[in-house]
Design a protein around this motif. Structure first.
Motif, mmCIF file in Angstrom:
data_model
loop_
_atom_site.group_PDB
_atom_site.id
_atom_site.type_symbol
_atom_site.label_atom_id
_atom_site.label_comp_id
_atom_site.label_asym_id
_atom_site.label_seq_id
_atom_site.Cartn_x
_atom_site.Cartn_y
_atom_site.Cartn_z
ATOM 1 N N THR A 43 43.284 93.070 49.918
ATOM 2 C CA THR A 43 42.813 91.731 50.279
ATOM 3 C C THR A 43 42.881 90.809 49.065
ATOM 4 N N MET A 44 42.418 91.318 47.929
ATOM 5 C CA MET A 44 42.463 90.494 46.707
ATOM 6 C C MET A 44 43.905 90.190 46.318
ATOM 7 N N GLY A 45 44.791 91.180 46.515
ATOM 8 C CA GLY A 45 46.210 90.950 46.226
ATOM 9 C C GLY A 45 46.728 89.804 47.092
ATOM 10 N N GLY A 46 46.303 89.782 48.355
ATOM 11 C CA GLY A 46 46.701 88.712 49.263
ATOM 12 C C GLY A 46 46.132 87.368 48.823
ATOM 13 N N GLU A 47 44.892 87.399 48.373
ATOM 14 C CA GLU A 47 44.249 86.149 47.938
ATOM 15 C C GLU A 47 44.956 85.579 46.705
ATOM 16 N N VAL A 48 45.269 86.465 45.763
ATOM 17 C CA VAL A 48 45.970 86.014 44.555
ATOM 18 C C VAL A 48 47.354 85.474 44.937
ATOM 19 N N GLY A 49 48.032 86.195 45.823
ATOM 20 C CA GLY A 49 49.369 85.764 46.263
ATOM 21 C C GLY A 49 49.318 84.422 46.978
ATOM 22 N N THR A 50 48.294 84.240 47.786
ATOM 23 C CA THR A 50 48.133 82.968 48.498
ATOM 24 C C THR A 50 47.902 81.834 47.508
ATOM 25 N N ALA A 51 47.062 82.112 46.511
ATOM 26 C CA ALA A 51 46.762 81.088 45.503
ATOM 27 C C ALA A 51 48.023 80.702 44.742
ATOM 28 N N ILE A 52 48.848 81.695 44.404
ATOM 29 C CA ILE A 52 50.085 81.385 43.661
ATOM 30 C C ILE A 52 50.935 80.408 44.464
ATOM 31 N N GLY A 53 51.136 80.711 45.743
ATOM 32 C CA GLY A 53 51.959 79.848 46.589
ATOM 33 C C GLY A 53 51.405 78.437 46.603
ATOM 34 N N ARG A 54 50.118 78.355 46.760
ATOM 35 C CA ARG A 54 49.443 77.062 46.832
ATOM 36 C C ARG A 54 49.584 76.287 45.511
ATOM 37 N N LEU A 55 49.415 76.999 44.392
ATOM 38 C CA LEU A 55 49.467 76.328 43.095
ATOM 39 C C LEU A 55 50.885 75.880 42.767
ATOM 40 N N ARG A 56 51.867 76.659 43.213
ATOM 41 C CA ARG A 56 53.261 76.335 42.902
ATOM 42 C C ARG A 56 53.777 75.141 43.649
ATOM 43 N N ASP A 57 53.541 75.108 44.966
ATOM 44 C CA ASP A 57 54.245 74.073 45.734
ATOM 45 C C ASP A 57 53.551 72.709 45.707
ATOM 46 N N GLY A 58 52.272 72.692 45.296
ATOM 47 C CA GLY A 58 51.628 71.416 45.029
ATOM 48 C C GLY A 58 51.253 70.554 46.223
ATOM 49 N N PHE A 59 51.449 71.043 47.448
ATOM 50 C CA PHE A 59 50.994 70.253 48.601
ATOM 51 C C PHE A 59 49.478 70.299 48.688
ATOM 52 N N ASP A 60 48.922 69.360 49.420
ATOM 53 C CA ASP A 60 47.484 69.389 49.635
ATOM 54 C C ASP A 60 47.204 70.117 50.947
ATOM 55 N N GLY A 62 44.314 71.024 52.011
ATOM 56 C CA GLY A 62 42.895 70.932 52.336
ATOM 57 C C GLY A 62 42.083 71.961 51.567
ATOM 58 N N PRO A 63 40.996 72.414 52.151
ATOM 59 C CA PRO A 63 40.082 73.287 51.404
ATOM 60 C C PRO A 63 40.506 74.752 51.350
ATOM 61 N N SER A 64 41.768 75.066 51.665
ATOM 62 C CA SER A 64 42.140 76.486 51.725
ATOM 63 C C SER A 64 42.046 77.182 50.368
ATOM 64 N N LEU A 65 42.335 76.454 49.279
ATOM 65 C CA LEU A 65 42.269 77.112 47.966
ATOM 66 C C LEU A 65 40.811 77.444 47.606
ATOM 67 N N GLU A 66 39.893 76.575 48.009
ATOM 68 C CA GLU A 66 38.474 76.856 47.792
ATOM 69 C C GLU A 66 38.087 78.146 48.516
ATOM 70 N N ALA A 67 38.606 78.304 49.733
ATOM 71 C CA ALA A 67 38.275 79.492 50.524
ATOM 72 C C ALA A 67 38.837 80.747 49.860
ATOM 73 N N VAL A 68 40.067 80.632 49.347
ATOM 74 C CA VAL A 68 40.691 81.771 48.675
ATOM 75 C C VAL A 68 39.875 82.142 47.421
ATOM 76 N N ALA A 69 39.482 81.116 46.659
ATOM 77 C CA ALA A 69 38.691 81.361 45.445
ATOM 78 C C ALA A 69 37.355 81.999 45.803
ATOM 79 N N ALA A 70 36.746 81.520 46.884
ATOM 80 C CA ALA A 70 35.457 82.079 47.305
ATOM 81 C C ALA A 70 35.619 83.552 47.688
ATOM 82 N N GLY A 71 36.738 83.874 48.318
ATOM 83 C CA GLY A 71 37.010 85.268 48.681
ATOM 84 C C GLY A 71 37.128 86.137 47.447
ATOM 85 N N LEU A 72 37.804 85.627 46.423
ATOM 86 C CA LEU A 72 37.959 86.390 45.177
ATOM 87 C C LEU A 72 36.608 86.567 44.478
ATOM 88 N N VAL A 73 35.784 85.535 44.532
ATOM 89 C CA VAL A 73 34.439 85.656 43.942
ATOM 90 C C VAL A 73 33.675 86.761 44.675
#
Ligand code: HEC
Length: 152
Positions: A43-60, A62-73
């Motif tokens: 699950t954490m591997g998926g969260e990190v992978g999701t975050a990478i995609g999000r950080l790379r492509d730069g689109f907005d 919405g709050p999905s990155l917050e949710a991913v970060a909360a999952g990692l926390v």
């Protein structure tokens, strides 16, 4: 066999069966524990992978990155608890040092927990450079533990 011998033999047989059953159950529990922690890690591997995609492509998105970060926390809160004593054999890539060097393992877990918290804070701040820096630190924390405590 006299009556007493029969009773003793019966008790012994029941006892053995009971012991065998207990062993089966604990074996099953060990397998479940290993499976569970691997699922949390995946699950954490998926969260990190999701975050990478999000950080790379730069689109907005919405709050999905917050949710991913909360999952990692949440998933880094207590990593050592995912490695109960006695779950060191079977289908696991964990090294024996997870248990023999429990303090070192706990330290690595703490680093990941701190890094996830810092990443989450950076995401909330919206500061792109801070987010990237914190994300790298988190990845390093995952890797740091794997290099020391996982068979690669
Ligand atoms: C404190 C140590 C530690 C930290 C921190 C840690 N891991 Fe792990 N990870 C392990 C160990 C040990 C295993 C092997 C577990 C097993 O096979 O029983 C593992 C396994 C994995 C696996 C493979 C799961 C499988 O199905 O075999 C993935 C993916 C993974 N970790 C991702 C991550 C990510 C992403 C992070 C950081 C956000 C992270 N881990 C942080 C110790 C750690």
């Amino acid at each position: 066999m006299n009556k007493l011998q029969v009773i003793v033999a019966t008790l012994a047989a029941v006892g053995l069966a009971g012991a065998a059953l207990a062993e089966d159950l604990s074996q099953e529990k060990v397998e479940q524990a290993i499976k569970y922690r691997k699922n949390v890690m995946t699950t954490m591997g998926g969260e990190v992978g999701t975050a990478i995609g999000r950080l790379r492509d730069g689109f907005d998105y919405g709050p999905s990155l917050e949710a991913v970060a909360a999952g990692l926390v949440a998933n880094t809160q207590d990593i050592p608890a995912l490695f109960p004593e006695g779950t060191d054999f079977g289908d696991t890539d964990a090294t024996a040092e997870v248990w023999s060097d429990a303090q070192g393992f706990a330290d690595k877990a703490q680093q990941a927990k701190d890094a996830a918290a810092a990443f989450s804070e950076a995401v909330s701040s919206g500061d792109k450079a801070a987010i990237m820096g914190a994300f790298k630190d988190l990845g390093d924390a995952c890797k740091g533990c794997h290099e020391a405590y996982r068979k690669n």
